[in-house]
Design a protein around this motif. Structure first.
Motif, mmCIF file in Angstrom:
data_model
loop_
_atom_site.group_PDB
_atom_site.id
_atom_site.type_symbol
_atom_site.label_atom_id
_atom_site.label_comp_id
_atom_site.label_asym_id
_atom_site.label_seq_id
_atom_site.Cartn_x
_atom_site.Cartn_y
_atom_site.Cartn_z
ATOM 1 N N SER A 194 0.814 -1.214 0.000
ATOM 2 C CA SER A 194 0.000 0.000 0.000
ATOM 3 C C SER A 194 0.846 1.261 0.000
ATOM 4 O O SER A 194 0.541 2.237 -0.697
ATOM 5 C CB SER A 194 -0.943 0.005 1.206
ATOM 6 N N MET A 198 -0.077 3.255 -3.401
ATOM 7 C CA MET A 198 -1.109 4.265 -3.197
ATOM 8 C C MET A 198 -0.597 5.698 -3.336
ATOM 9 O O MET A 198 -1.311 6.561 -3.872
ATOM 10 C CB MET A 198 -1.807 4.045 -1.857
ATOM 11 N N ARG A 222 -8.413 4.529 -3.364
ATOM 12 C CA ARG A 222 -8.936 3.167 -3.520
ATOM 13 C C ARG A 222 -9.886 3.066 -4.697
ATOM 14 O O ARG A 222 -9.759 2.150 -5.529
ATOM 15 C CB ARG A 222 -9.652 2.753 -2.231
ATOM 16 N N ASP A 223 -10.815 4.012 -4.798
ATOM 17 C CA ASP A 223 -11.795 3.969 -5.882
ATOM 18 C C ASP A 223 -11.131 4.151 -7.243
ATOM 19 O O ASP A 223 -11.532 3.524 -8.227
ATOM 20 C CB ASP A 223 -12.861 5.048 -5.663
ATOM 21 N N TYR A 224 -10.123 5.004 -7.310
ATOM 22 C CA TYR A 224 -9.396 5.200 -8.559
ATOM 23 C C TYR A 224 -8.738 3.894 -8.995
ATOM 24 O O TYR A 224 -8.815 3.498 -10.169
ATOM 25 C CB TYR A 224 -8.340 6.290 -8.378
ATOM 26 N N LEU A 225 -8.099 3.221 -8.053
ATOM 27 C CA LEU A 225 -7.453 1.946 -8.365
ATOM 28 C C LEU A 225 -8.462 0.908 -8.833
ATOM 29 O O LEU A 225 -8.216 0.155 -9.782
ATOM 30 C CB LEU A 225 -6.703 1.428 -7.125
ATOM 31 N N ILE A 226 -9.609 0.870 -8.168
ATOM 32 C CA ILE A 226 -10.631 -0.114 -8.529
ATOM 33 C C ILE A 226 -11.162 0.136 -9.933
ATOM 34 O O ILE A 226 -11.438 -0.801 -10.693
ATOM 35 C CB ILE A 226 -11.780 -0.099 -7.497
ATOM 36 N N ASN A 227 -11.279 1.413 -10.311
ATOM 37 C CA ASN A 227 -11.919 1.755 -11.581
ATOM 38 C C ASN A 227 -10.966 1.899 -12.760
ATOM 39 O O ASN A 227 -11.396 1.876 -13.911
ATOM 40 C CB ASN A 227 -12.706 3.062 -11.409
ATOM 41 N N TRP A 367 -6.175 -0.957 0.611
ATOM 42 C CA TRP A 367 -5.413 -1.779 -0.343
ATOM 43 C C TRP A 367 -6.024 -3.176 -0.453
ATOM 44 O O TRP A 367 -6.148 -3.721 -1.549
ATOM 45 C CB TRP A 367 -3.963 -1.859 0.095
ATOM 46 N N GLN A 369 -9.136 -3.915 -0.001
ATOM 47 C CA GLN A 369 -10.372 -3.772 -0.760
ATOM 48 C C GLN A 369 -10.087 -3.698 -2.260
ATOM 49 O O GLN A 369 -10.820 -4.264 -3.073
ATOM 50 C CB GLN A 369 -11.121 -2.512 -0.294
ATOM 51 N N TYR A 370 -9.026 -2.988 -2.612
ATOM 52 C CA TYR A 370 -8.662 -2.920 -4.032
ATOM 53 C C TYR A 370 -8.289 -4.297 -4.554
ATOM 54 O O TYR A 370 -8.748 -4.710 -5.648
ATOM 55 C CB TYR A 370 -7.487 -1.953 -4.220
ATOM 56 N N SER A 373 -11.205 -6.445 -5.296
ATOM 57 C CA SER A 373 -12.205 -5.964 -6.265
ATOM 58 C C SER A 373 -12.075 -6.677 -7.611
ATOM 59 O O SER A 373 -11.067 -7.287 -7.934
ATOM 60 C CB SER A 373 -12.032 -4.446 -6.479
#
Length: 373
Positions: A194, A198, A222-227, A367, A369-370, A373
């Protein structure tokens, strides 16, 4: 792996050089390993040391080009080099009672080692070049606490972006924003850590303090990494990363310039770019274990690592900056120019010191959570 986030691509050279730790068997005469605390401060400069010494360090610090000269200078010293992977490995082993004399540490991870009672303060009077060490290295997080020094800085460096110059034209990647916005879907690799990955996204998003993210900023990262569709994979081992980049499956990654040397040595065409948002800087060095038994040998090894000839060798072999300015007298001009050794203070002024965030638990949770995903 996992690697220490403060010591980038530290194991890369292990892929092209075999680690052989010299452990000469001397006699039992000479300095009693337990006498260190009571010896004169000049003992390390007075002559060879003897007894047994345990050096608990990253594997590159145990490479023969570093260890062999130290062994030759101290023929009656039995050296045991014990490599570790990252700071968590260090804490786990020391907490379990592992006996070491010297412990390699990095600024930013010192807090848990000091709070855990695993280290003792450095006696700077036993280090003749102490006053000469670059101030910016002494200023690393946790190096000095409450007026006492806990690490003798020996080396440092910066991280940026390494990319495949056969696939990505020079000037296209200028920093972390352009890295994540580039036209290479699914061809970026992230280290499975992380505090390594990150901050890259935080910089791309324009956050000013990439190691001091609040809860909202952590969620945005986190959301940026997921998307994003730019990341192909996360990696745990240097060998895995090198293979991916050599095969062209990964075109760019955050790493130090030493990765370029390793990849190009195998026939690649890779380049290093300093991110326009700022490089990440790191400082590592040597500490004395709380349960050290041979202080004379421990300080002798610290002084060996601070010797300008040793530091010049490290610069050539590992491409790390030295902490002793006298390295400029020992290193050849090509090394000085390639690593910008004479500009180290200026370069670091514009870099972000890497550290362990106070809210690291939030980072780790985001991290995970990413990854899920």
């Amino acid at each position: 792996m996992p690697k220490n986030p403060l010591r980038k691509t530290v194991a890369l050279v292990a892929l092209v050089a075999l680690v052989v730790i010299a452990a000469a068997c001397g006699d039992d005469e000479g300095t009693d390993p337990g006498q260190g605390a009571g010896t004169d401060a000049s003992a390390t400069a007075a002559g060879p040391v003897s007894g047994d010494v345990v050096i608990f360090a990253y594997e590159d610090t145990l490479f023969p080009f570093i260890q062999d000269p130290f062994q030759e200078a101290n023929p009656d010293l039995n050296i045991e080099g014990v490599p570790f992977g990252d700071a968590s490995d260090t804490v786990t082993k020391l907490r379990g009672g592992f006996q070491a004399d010297v412990v390699e540490t990095c600024a930013g991870e010192m807090d848990q080692l000091i709070r855990g009672g695993f280290l003792q303060p450095i006696d700077t009077s036993r280090i003749p070049v102490w006053d000469d060490i670059y101030p910016f290295m002494k200023d690393g997080q946790g190096v000095e606490v409450d007026g006492e020094y806990w690490m003798a800085p020996t080396q440092g460096g910066i991280d940026g972006i390494v990319y495949n110059a056969d696939e990505i034209p020079e000037g296209v990647i200028t920093g972390y924003r352009t890295l994540f916005e580039g036209d290479w879907e699914g061809q970026i690799a992230l280290e499975n850590d992380s505090t390594d990955s990150m901050p890259m996204v935080a910089a791309a998003l324009g956050f000013p303090n990439v190691f001091e993210l609040d809860s909202s900023q952590i969620e945005q990262v986190r959301d940026y990494l997921i998307n994003t569709d730019r990341v192909r994979t996360v990696f745990d081992e240097d060998a895995q990363l090198i293979n991916l980049m050599q095969q062209g499956e990964v075109l760019a990654v955050q790493a130090g310039p030493e990765l370029v040397r390793v990849l190009n040595k195998e026939g690649g065409n890779f380049k290093f770019v300093t991110p326009e948002e700022g490089s990440v800087s790191w400082v590592c060095g040597l500490s004395i274990s709380e349960n050290a038994e041979n202080l004379d040998a421990a300080y002798a090894f610290i002084n060996h690592m601070l010797d300008p000839e040793t530091q010049a060798s490290v610069a050539v072999e590992l491409e790390y900056w030295g902490s002793n300015p006298a390295i400029l007298d020992a290193a050849d001009q090509e090394t000085i120019d390639n690593l910008r050794l004479d500009e180290a203070e200026e370069v670091v002024t514009n870099a972000v010191p890497e550290l362990i965030p106070e809210n690291i638990d939030e980072w780790e949770d985001a991290w995970r959570q990413y990854l899920a995903s």
